[in-house]
Write a protein that holds these residues in place. Structure first.
Motif, mmCIF file in Angstrom:
data_model
loop_
_atom_site.group_PDB
_atom_site.id
_atom_site.type_symbol
_atom_site.label_atom_id
_atom_site.label_comp_id
_atom_site.label_asym_id
_atom_site.label_seq_id
_atom_site.Cartn_x
_atom_site.Cartn_y
_atom_site.Cartn_z
ATOM 1 N N CYS A 193 12.629 58.428 31.572
ATOM 2 C CA CYS A 193 13.916 59.038 31.905
ATOM 3 C C CYS A 193 14.044 60.376 31.181
ATOM 4 C CB CYS A 193 15.058 58.109 31.497
ATOM 5 S SG CYS A 193 16.695 58.841 31.712
ATOM 6 N N PRO A 194 14.337 61.450 31.920
ATOM 7 C CA PRO A 194 14.479 62.766 31.294
ATOM 8 C C PRO A 194 15.609 62.824 30.261
ATOM 9 C CG PRO A 194 14.498 62.960 33.699
ATOM 10 C CD PRO A 194 14.486 61.506 33.369
ATOM 11 N N PHE A 195 16.568 61.892 30.352
ATOM 12 C CA PHE A 195 17.691 61.868 29.406
ATOM 13 C C PHE A 195 17.459 60.879 28.269
ATOM 14 C CE2 PHE A 195 19.822 63.263 33.404
ATOM 15 C CZ PHE A 195 20.093 64.555 32.991
ATOM 16 N N GLY A 196 16.276 60.248 28.263
ATOM 17 C CA GLY A 196 15.935 59.338 27.178
ATOM 18 C C GLY A 196 16.510 57.939 27.309
ATOM 19 N N ASN A 197 17.075 57.601 28.470
ATOM 20 C CA ASN A 197 17.614 56.252 28.665
ATOM 21 C C ASN A 197 16.477 55.239 28.743
ATOM 22 O OD1 ASN A 197 20.342 57.094 28.860
ATOM 23 N ND2 ASN A 197 20.021 57.669 30.996
ATOM 24 N N SER A 198 16.685 54.064 28.168
ATOM 25 C CA SER A 198 15.709 52.982 28.242
ATOM 26 C C SER A 198 16.020 52.172 29.502
ATOM 27 C CB SER A 198 15.810 52.097 26.996
ATOM 28 O OG SER A 198 14.893 51.033 27.093
ATOM 29 N N LEU A 199 15.206 52.359 30.541
ATOM 30 C CA LEU A 199 15.487 51.785 31.852
ATOM 31 C C LEU A 199 14.325 50.949 32.365
ATOM 32 C CD1 LEU A 199 16.934 55.023 33.508
ATOM 33 C CD2 LEU A 199 18.243 53.134 32.514
ATOM 34 N N TYR A 205 15.881 59.196 40.615
ATOM 35 C CA TYR A 205 17.287 59.372 40.998
ATOM 36 C C TYR A 205 17.752 58.331 42.020
ATOM 37 C CZ TYR A 205 21.634 61.327 42.668
ATOM 38 O OH TYR A 205 22.953 61.474 43.016
ATOM 39 N N SER A 206 16.963 58.089 43.057
ATOM 40 C CA SER A 206 17.391 57.161 44.115
ATOM 41 C C SER A 206 17.475 55.714 43.624
ATOM 42 C CB SER A 206 16.463 57.251 45.328
ATOM 43 O OG SER A 206 15.166 56.826 44.983
ATOM 44 N N THR A 249 15.762 47.675 45.320
ATOM 45 C CA THR A 249 15.087 48.079 44.092
ATOM 46 C C THR A 249 16.001 49.082 43.403
ATOM 47 O OG1 THR A 249 12.936 47.762 45.129
ATOM 48 C CG2 THR A 249 12.988 49.065 43.101
ATOM 49 N N ILE A 250 16.452 48.708 42.203
ATOM 50 C CA ILE A 250 17.402 49.543 41.464
ATOM 51 C C ILE A 250 16.931 49.706 40.023
ATOM 52 C CG2 ILE A 250 19.323 48.791 42.927
ATOM 53 C CD1 ILE A 250 20.314 47.070 40.560
ATOM 54 N N ASP A 288 23.037 62.893 37.316
ATOM 55 C CA ASP A 288 23.182 63.906 38.366
ATOM 56 C C ASP A 288 21.930 64.779 38.469
ATOM 57 O OD1 ASP A 288 23.430 65.353 36.050
ATOM 58 O OD2 ASP A 288 25.401 66.184 36.505
ATOM 59 N N ASN A 289 20.819 64.258 37.962
ATOM 60 C CA ASN A 289 19.547 64.978 38.022
ATOM 61 C C ASN A 289 18.865 64.659 39.355
ATOM 62 O OD1 ASN A 289 17.098 66.196 37.646
ATOM 63 N ND2 ASN A 289 16.538 65.054 35.806
ATOM 64 N N PHE A 290 19.278 65.379 40.405
ATOM 65 C CA PHE A 290 18.795 65.109 41.763
ATOM 66 C C PHE A 290 17.288 65.297 41.910
ATOM 67 C CE2 PHE A 290 23.196 66.718 42.215
ATOM 68 C CZ PHE A 290 23.782 65.546 42.659
ATOM 69 N N ASP A 291 16.678 66.064 41.030
ATOM 70 C CA ASP A 291 15.239 66.318 41.103
ATOM 71 C C ASP A 291 14.406 65.226 40.433
ATOM 72 O OD1 ASP A 291 15.623 68.728 42.449
ATOM 73 O OD2 ASP A 291 15.850 69.844 40.569
ATOM 74 N N CYS A 292 15.056 64.318 39.728
ATOM 75 C CA CYS A 292 14.340 63.255 39.013
ATOM 76 C C CYS A 292 13.699 62.296 40.012
ATOM 77 C CB CYS A 292 15.306 62.491 38.109
ATOM 78 S SG CYS A 292 14.525 61.115 37.224
ATOM 79 N N GLU A 293 12.470 61.887 39.726
ATOM 80 C CA GLU A 293 11.766 60.957 40.619
ATOM 81 C C GLU A 293 12.447 59.592 40.700
ATOM 82 O OE1 GLU A 293 7.901 59.328 39.102
ATOM 83 O OE2 GLU A 293 8.323 60.661 37.402
#
Length: 151
Positions: free
Chosen positions: A134-140, A108-109, A79-80, A101-106
């Motif tokens: 996404c905290p950086f506003g990326n559409s994921l 991140y993994s 799952t990616i 590099d936001n290691f605290d983001c849910e």
């Protein structure tokens, strides 16, 4: 990569059908073990495997309390996270990790997934219908993929 099965050994307490693990490689204690080749010879470091069957016999091991069991494994689905515009079931893509590099983001993994390397080909098996903030506003989008052989 195909879903061809491989035989290996795993700690008896971990040997459960459906269980998954990431193979981290051989450790010092394994160097002189008579089962070393069976434990380590068939697996690739950094890959995620799924146990598809467990044999009943138990074998001694100085690393695993309770010994080890023979198991049959296949490469596990992963799952990616990928860009939303690329998230179509059945599509084969080269892996491009999400730079984060936001290691605290849910998430991140999922953006920095183990078990897949940059540039490897994968096939999207399922696009998960989950709202990603996404905290950086990326559409994921979160997707389930299987590795495919580079040809």
């Amino acid at each position: 990569m195909s879903k061809e099965s491989k035989i290996t050994l795993i700690g008896s307490k971990l040997a459960k059908t459906g269980g998954e693990f990431i193979y981290l490689g051989e450790i010092e204690e394994c160097k002189n073990c008579k089962f070393k080749r069976l434990c380590h010879g068939n697996l690739e470091v950094g890959r995620k495997y799924k146990i598809v069957s467990v044999r009943s016999a138990n074998h001694p091991c100085i690393v695993h309390e309770g010994g080890v069991k023979v198991v049959e494994v296949v490469l596990a689905d992963l799952t990616i996270m990928i860009e939303s515009k690329k998230a179509l079931e059945g599509v084969v893509l080269n892996h491009e990790p999400i730079t984060c590099d936001n290691f605290d983001c849910e998430y991140y993994s999922f953006c920095n997934s183990e078990g897949i390397k940059e540039g490897e080909k994968y096939k999207i098996k399922q696009v998960l219908n989950e709202k990603i903030n996404c905290p950086f506003g990326n559409s994921l989008k979160k997707v389930i993929v299987e590795l495919v052989e580079n040809k």
